[in-house]
Write an enzyme that holds these catalytic residues in place. Structure first.
Site, PDB file in Angstrom:
ATOM      1  NE  ARG A  96       5.281  26.083   5.129  1.00  0.00           N
ATOM      2  CZ  ARG A  96       5.328  26.355   3.835  1.00  0.00           C
ATOM      3  NH1 ARG A  96       4.623  25.631   2.984  1.00  0.00           N
ATOM      4  NH2 ARG A  96       6.040  27.370   3.391  1.00  0.00           N
ATOM      5  CE  LYS A 131      -3.585   1.542  -4.330  1.00  0.00           C
ATOM      6  NZ  LYS A 131      -3.219   1.147  -5.707  1.00  0.00           N
ATOM      7  CE  LYS A 163      -8.234  -4.150  -2.874  1.00  0.00           C
ATOM      8  NZ  LYS A 163      -8.582  -3.603  -4.194  1.00  0.00           N
ATOM      9  CD  GLU A 196      -9.409  -6.969  -6.600  1.00  0.00           C
ATOM     10  OE1 GLU A 196      -9.104  -5.769  -6.560  1.00  0.00           O
ATOM     11  OE2 GLU A 196      -8.764  -7.860  -6.029  1.00  0.00           O
ATOM     12  CG  ASP A 218      -7.118  -6.857  -9.749  1.00  0.00           C
ATOM     13  OD1 ASP A 218      -6.624  -5.705  -9.751  1.00  0.00           O
ATOM     14  OD2 ASP A 218      -6.508  -7.855  -9.331  1.00  0.00           O
TER      15      ASP A 218
END
Length: 280
Positions: A96, A131, A163, A196, A218
């Protein structure tokens, strides 16, 4: 980074096996030997073969793999990627985890390859993001690389990416960049700086302050991206990010950006279907 993978494998086995795989222990003799093979059940890009080798070895060094198809190869339904032989108990207890890792990595590699092919003929590279599934980042970023994509920073430690929230909390573009440069000098670190920007005013300020390596646009639309590339005029690397879909990907690339970051490479992919089955 190897230690992170080792720790993940140990945690995954602890999570799955606990105080023992009682199903296997109750019906399989301790010394029974067998063989399993990995069957591909869906067309895609294979990833995780080397990771499977590591999982098998960590669990039972006597397990032996015969690899027929390597990471990065395009596979078809019905292909056999590898065979593994050894104690049946070990084959069942590793099954698994190997599948979970390989299905996830192959899904990411397959999606990445699709994006990479969409950019063929341009100078633009597709980037991954942070992410990722907690704990699985190294495996997922390796899958992006296998699929032909480029890894952005691994984490918060290997690049400075200022950012929007950093900029706002720091009091603006100039403050954020100036403090970043001072910090690197003070700490004796050699890290790239990316900033950014959300509009042309911030873009112009970032270029005026200077001392950066890359500018992230952005949520710029295609027309504004083209204008931003014109203004930068090759002085800095340019990355497009935010709201870019597979359908609009090439439009942004044709503006002349160096990179497009795509969170969807890792945060919402479909795993590639495969099975690890007993064989003669």
């Amino acid at each position: 980074m190897d230690k992170l993978i080792d720790d993940l494998i140990k945690l995954a086995f602890a999570e799955d096996i606990g105080d023992g795989d009682h199903t296997t222990l109750c019906c399989i003799p301790e010394n029974a030997q067998g063989k399993s093979h990995l069957i591909i059940k869906e067309d895609g890009v294979l990833a995780g073969v080397e990771m499977a080798k590591r999982i098998f070895h960590d669990f039972d060094p006597d397990l032996k793999m015969t690899i027929f198809i390597n990471d990065g190869a395009e596979v078809k339904k019905g292909d056999i990627a590898f065979e593994v032989t050894g104690k049946v108990r070990s084959l069942l207890q590793t099954e698994r985890l190997v599948l979970n890792v390989m299905q996830r990595m192959s899904g990411i590699a397959t999606t990445t390859r699709r994006y990479v092919k969409r950019l063929e003929g341009t100078k633009t590279h597709v980037l991954d993001t942070r992410k990722t599934t907690p704990g699985m980042r190294m495996m997922e970023k390796e899958a992006v690389r296998i699929g032909g994509g480029v890894n952005h920073r691994i984490g918060l430690f290997d690049m400075i990416l200022l950012k929007d929230n950093h900029v706002d909390f720091a009091g603006g573009i100039e403050n954020a960049i100036t403090r970043a440069k001072s910090y690197l000098k003070e700490k004796g670190k050699n890290l790239k700086i990316e900033i950014e920007v959300r509009n042309f005013d911030e873009l112009e300020e970032a270029m005026r302050v200077g001392g950066i390596d890359r500018i992230m646009l952005d949520n710029f639309n295609v027309a504004d991206t083209r204008e931003a590339v014109r203004r930068v005029n090759g002085r800095y690397e340019i990355e497009s990010s935010g709201g870019i879909t597979f359908d609009t990907l090439r439009d942004y690339a044709e503006c002349g950006v160096d990179y497009i970051s795509v969170g969807a490479l890792t945060h919402s992919v479909k795993s590639l279907d495969m099975s690890l089955k007993a064989c003669e």
